[in-house]
Design a protein around this motif. Structure first.
Motif, PDB file in Angstrom:
ATOM      1  N   LEU A  32       0.705  -1.426   0.166  1.00 19.21           N
ATOM      2  CA  LEU A  32       0.209   0.146  -0.039  1.00 19.21           C
ATOM      3  C   LEU A  32       0.991   1.191   0.050  1.00 19.21           C
ATOM      4  N   PRO A  33       0.434   2.170  -0.631  1.00 19.18           N
ATOM      5  CA  PRO A  33       1.239   3.526  -0.655  1.00 19.18           C
ATOM      6  C   PRO A  33       1.331   4.163   0.737  1.00 19.18           C
ATOM      7  N   GLN A  34       2.427   4.704   1.118  1.00 12.53           N
ATOM      8  CA  GLN A  34       2.763   5.320   2.290  1.00 12.53           C
ATOM      9  C   GLN A  34       1.577   6.169   3.048  1.00 12.53           C
ATOM     10  N   ASN A  35       1.108   7.061   2.004  1.00 15.41           N
ATOM     11  CA  ASN A  35       0.173   8.018   2.564  1.00 15.41           C
ATOM     12  C   ASN A  35      -1.290   7.482   2.856  1.00 15.41           C
ATOM     13  N   LEU A  36      -1.495   6.223   2.492  1.00  8.70           N
ATOM     14  CA  LEU A  36      -2.813   5.420   2.774  1.00  8.70           C
ATOM     15  C   LEU A  36      -2.410   4.539   4.129  1.00  8.70           C
ATOM     16  N   ARG A  37      -1.376   4.145   4.175  1.00  7.59           N
ATOM     17  CA  ARG A  37      -0.990   3.249   5.344  1.00  7.59           C
ATOM     18  C   ARG A  37      -1.158   4.085   6.594  1.00  7.59           C
ATOM     19  N   GLN A  38      -1.042   5.320   6.682  1.00  7.68           N
ATOM     20  CA  GLN A  38      -1.097   6.197   7.692  1.00  7.68           C
ATOM     21  C   GLN A  38      -2.441   6.104   8.073  1.00  7.68           C
ATOM     22  N   LYS A  39      -3.530   5.713   7.628  1.00  9.89           N
ATOM     23  CA  LYS A  39      -4.841   5.630   7.756  1.00  9.89           C
ATOM     24  C   LYS A  39      -5.318   4.338   8.155  1.00  9.89           C
ATOM     25  N   LEU A  40      -4.308   3.150   8.219  1.00  9.42           N
ATOM     26  CA  LEU A  40      -4.513   2.030   8.467  1.00  9.42           C
ATOM     27  C   LEU A  40      -3.948   1.414   9.794  1.00  9.42           C
ATOM     28  N   GLU A  41      -4.950   0.595  10.641  1.00  9.91           N
ATOM     29  CA  GLU A  41      -4.226   0.117  11.753  1.00  9.91           C
ATOM     30  C   GLU A  41      -4.835  -1.567  11.723  1.00  9.91           C
ATOM     31  N   LEU A  42      -3.498  -2.334  12.094  1.00  9.53           N
ATOM     32  CA  LEU A  42      -3.623  -3.687  12.046  1.00  9.53           C
ATOM     33  C   LEU A  42      -3.718  -4.413  13.409  1.00  9.53           C
ATOM     34  N   LYS A  43      -4.743  -4.991  13.808  1.00 14.91           N
ATOM     35  CA  LYS A  43      -4.732  -5.548  15.227  1.00 14.91           C
ATOM     36  C   LYS A  43      -4.715  -7.071  14.906  1.00 14.91           C
ATOM     37  N   ALA A  44      -4.016  -7.957  15.666  1.00 13.35           N
ATOM     38  CA  ALA A  44      -4.337  -9.349  16.103  1.00 13.35           C
ATOM     39  C   ALA A  44      -5.307  -9.822  17.157  1.00 13.35           C
ATOM     40  N   ILE A  45      -6.331 -10.265  16.782  1.00 14.62           N
ATOM     41  CA  ILE A  45      -7.343 -10.583  17.541  1.00 14.62           C
ATOM     42  C   ILE A  45      -7.671 -11.790  17.314  1.00 14.62           C
ATOM     43  N   SER A  46      -8.375 -12.754  18.085  1.00 18.49           N
ATOM     44  CA  SER A  46      -9.243 -13.891  18.055  1.00 18.49           C
ATOM     45  C   SER A  46     -10.733 -13.576  18.429  1.00 18.49           C
ATOM     46  N   LEU A  47     -11.638 -13.730  17.686  1.00 22.13           N
ATOM     47  CA  LEU A  47     -12.777 -13.648  18.044  1.00 22.13           C
ATOM     48  C   LEU A  47     -13.377 -14.665  18.930  1.00 22.13           C
ATOM     49  N   THR A  48     -12.760 -15.893  18.876  1.00 22.76           N
ATOM     50  CA  THR A  48     -13.152 -16.913  19.794  1.00 22.76           C
ATOM     51  C   THR A  48     -12.511 -16.947  21.060  1.00 22.76           C
ATOM     52  N   GLY A  49     -11.342 -16.224  21.155  1.00 21.25           N
ATOM     53  CA  GLY A  49     -10.573 -16.409  22.411  1.00 21.25           C
ATOM     54  C   GLY A  49      -9.351 -17.452  22.129  1.00 21.25           C
ATOM     55  N   ILE A  50      -9.506 -18.277  21.203  1.00 21.95           N
ATOM     56  CA  ILE A  50      -8.533 -19.117  21.027  1.00 21.95           C
ATOM     57  C   ILE A  50      -7.557 -18.744  19.900  1.00 21.95           C
ATOM     58  N   ASN A  51      -6.123 -18.625  20.425  1.00 22.54           N
ATOM     59  CA  ASN A  51      -5.253 -17.966  19.444  1.00 22.54           C
ATOM     60  C   ASN A  51      -4.345 -18.945  18.789  1.00 22.54           C
ATOM     61  N   GLU A  52      -3.320 -18.403  18.022  1.00 25.47           N
ATOM     62  CA  GLU A  52      -2.277 -19.317  17.411  1.00 25.47           C
ATOM     63  C   GLU A  52      -1.748 -20.086  18.194  1.00 25.47           C
ATOM     64  N   GLN A  53      -1.312 -19.612  18.846  1.00 25.09           N
ATOM     65  CA  GLN A  53      -0.457 -20.494  20.081  1.00 25.09           C
ATOM     66  C   GLN A  53      -1.223 -21.693  20.700  1.00 25.09           C
ATOM     67  N   ASN A  54      -2.545 -21.493  20.994  1.00 25.12           N
ATOM     68  CA  ASN A  54      -3.490 -22.348  21.459  1.00 25.12           C
ATOM     69  C   ASN A  54      -3.465 -23.561  20.546  1.00 25.12           C
ATOM     70  N   MET A  55      -3.630 -23.221  19.158  1.00 22.78           N
ATOM     71  CA  MET A  55      -4.001 -24.125  18.251  1.00 22.78           C
ATOM     72  C   MET A  55      -2.551 -24.948  18.074  1.00 22.78           C
ATOM     73  N   GLU A  56      -1.517 -24.270  17.996  1.00 25.80           N
ATOM     74  CA  GLU A  56      -0.149 -24.804  17.765  1.00 25.80           C
ATOM     75  C   GLU A  56      -0.048 -26.060  18.722  1.00 25.80           C
ATOM     76  N   ARG A  57      -0.263 -25.802  20.182  1.00 28.37           N
ATOM     77  CA  ARG A  57      -0.203 -26.483  21.388  1.00 28.37           C
ATOM     78  C   ARG A  57      -1.301 -27.794  21.197  1.00 28.37           C
ATOM     79  N   PHE A  58      -2.646 -27.382  20.624  1.00 24.98           N
ATOM     80  CA  PHE A  58      -3.396 -28.376  20.515  1.00 24.98           C
ATOM     81  C   PHE A  58      -2.956 -29.614  19.595  1.00 24.98           C
TER      82      PHE A  58
END
Length: 287
Positions: A79-105
């Motif tokens: 993405l162009p830098q001027n547009l990236r300034q509008k963007l926020e990325l957030k790592a969230i799990s809607l279920t509460g089960i995250n990547e680490q939980n699944m790896e361990r499972f």
């Protein structure tokens, strides 16, 4: 590479940006018709099913959320830098089960089989699978207030809403899709050791359905309470063979939210002939 990471690789659609062009344009049109100043894309992933460039050129603020942060980085890196300034990325799990939980499972399931391969029985492996699923379920978000605090953490300057428009399309069917895929693969891999293990599949499927039944109203209620204007739900629509997760969401939205509905066709994988009819349900909380 771990087993879980290998499964994730199988879910990556190499030609998605090209194959999904028509669907992406139509879904983006629906989003932008709401004239939003701010947009939150739930389950954004690699952003192949939405035109993030168009959205960023229109909205003042865009939030992308997904359990897989690396996939969002991959989808937004050019993405162009001027547009990236509008963007926020957030790592969230809607279920509460995250990547680490699944790896361990996944790792613990494989270790269990390897450690007791000579003594495995139908009852021992069935009991262990169900126990492991319920252990994973214990990590799930308990109620909508807990999910709201994850989506929009409590702080002094917390805004009234997450965004004007919240988009949650193609997400509900994927809440436990990696878990389902792993368990099917796991059962297939041990059928020579425990020939009757397939008899447990229905019970395992019902456990996952129960998890969907529990979390989907929590997710939907949270999104509705956190939007400024509209929530746009999108789900695979198949009355003959309902898609797990998608089906529950469609019914929940229809039963309680008076949505405006539109049908789109998603050529998901043209090479393999996989096509979905998507039901887009827009819920305007101001009406």
């Amino acid at each position: 590479m771990s087993v879980y990471q290998q499964i994730k690789e199988k879910f990556i659609m190499k030609n998605a940006w090209k194959d999904w062009e028509e669907y992406r344009a139509q879904l983006t049109d629906i989003i932008l018709e709401t004239n939003p100043e701010s947009i939150c894309i739930i389950g954004a992933g690699r952003c192949n099913d939405i035109d993030l460039l168009r959205i960023l050129n229109t909205a003042e603020r865009v939030i992308c959320m997904d359990v897989d942060y690396e996939s969002m980085l991959s989808g937004t890196v050019n993405l162009p830098q001027n547009l990236r300034q509008k963007l926020e990325l957030k790592a969230i799990s809607l279920t509460g089960i995250n990547e680490q939980n699944m790896e361990r499972f996944c790792n613990e399931m494989l270790m269990f089989v390897r450690a007791g391969v000579k003594n495995l029985t139908y009852e021992s492996i069935r009991e262990y699978i169900l126990k492991s699923i319920r252990k994973l379920e214990d990590k799930m978000i308990q109620n909508e207030y807990a999910l709201q605090d994850i989506l929009l953490p409590q702080k002094v300057d917390r805004p009234e809403s997450l965004a004007d428009v919240i988009v949650c399309s193609g997400v509900h069917s994927q809440l436990f899709s990696l878990l389902s895929f792993f368990l099917r693969s796991f059962i297939n891999s041990i059928q020579e050791i425990v020939p009757d293990i397939h008899e447990a599949e229905t019970e395992i499927h019902m456990e996952i359905r129960r998890m969907n039944d529990r979390i989907i109203p929590v997710i939907n209620n949270s999104l509705l309470s956190m939007t400024g204007k509209t929530v746009i739900f999108g789900n695979e629509y198949n009355t003959q063979n309902p898609v797990e997760g998608a089906y529950q969401c469609i019914l929940d939205v229809r039963d309680r939210m008076n949505p405006v509905e539109k049908h789109l066709i998603w050529d998901f994988n043209p090479i393999e002939g996989i096509r979905y009819e998507m039901l887009i349900q827009a819920v305007d909380i101001r009406k």
